[in-house]
Motif scaffolding. Sequence first.
Motif: not given
Ligand code: BTN
Length: 296
Positions: A65-66, A93, A95, A89, A160
């Motif tokens: 995950s970044t 992750r 929300r 990734q 989305k």
């Molecule tokens: C959401 O809508 O639930 C939030 C999504 C966020 C995704 C981005 S991708 C780059 C960054 N690294 C992650 O693990 N998550 C965010």
Amino acid sequence: MAISRTAVWKHIQTLMAKGYPIEATPHHGYRLQHGADVLDHHRLTEVLKDNTLITTCHHLTSVNSTNSLAKTFVVEGSPEGTLIVADEQTAGRGRQQRTWYSLPQKGVFLSLTLRPTFSLPTAPKITLVASVAIAKTLCRYTDARITIKWPNDILCEGAKIAGILSEVMAEGQEITAIIVGVGMNIAPMASVIDKIPYPITWLSAHTTNNIERIEIIKTFCDNFQEGYQRLVATGDCAQDRTYVIENSATLSQNVTIQTHVGTKIGKAIELLEDGALRLQYADGTQETIYSGDIMP
Ligand code: BTN
């Protein structure tokens, strides 16, 4: 050039193995195909050289995950403006502990580290600024209707297309860093549709142009720089708030919001200056919701 043909060939093979679409033409040499959607450290640094927020770019072909990597970098002292971009990734992750499906080259997956001097209550405004930067970016490439679903979802024709995961690192009331994680769906992701509990879409379904991820990343970073620097300078995000109000998928709607103290059902009547949402219940009473997720 003081390099043998064999050495060139070996380098080309390495690049092709990494996925670079390179054409070989007899007697002419090698050429990167036009419009090749390739990300690397050098190209990112080059396109972002005039961005006054971005200080360092990191590119990874694959990472868990970044945002997680950005946290590690923060602990090691990474400065404001550190940008991490990945092609894929393996544990992206979202929300609410959701998975953000991040298939190789199918989306933009990036994390930006900020080291703001403002205080903790201002932090939610960052998500608002980021949502506007994403919406404006997508609008540049499609005429489809892009709306913002409070507080962190970007929709395209109601499905989305992008999301934000802002993570605040703080010591007491003092912000150490904010990591703004952005995921944008760019290319078809049919294989994961069934795993996601809400309708999704991707940019390529709403445009006939072939848009390279690097261009989208540059546009987003430039838009975000503008909004963030305005927020740092003035402490408010009035301009971005107006944009959200004008392009909101939430305001005037009856919504069900999952908050950390339970489910709230009411009508979203106002987006407040600090980014919070004002809800009105059926009995006429009102409440301000600072964070939560609107159920699909
Ligand atoms: C959401 O809508 O639930 C939030 C999504 C966020 C995704 C981005 S991708 C780059 C960054 N690294 C992650 O693990 N998550 C965010």
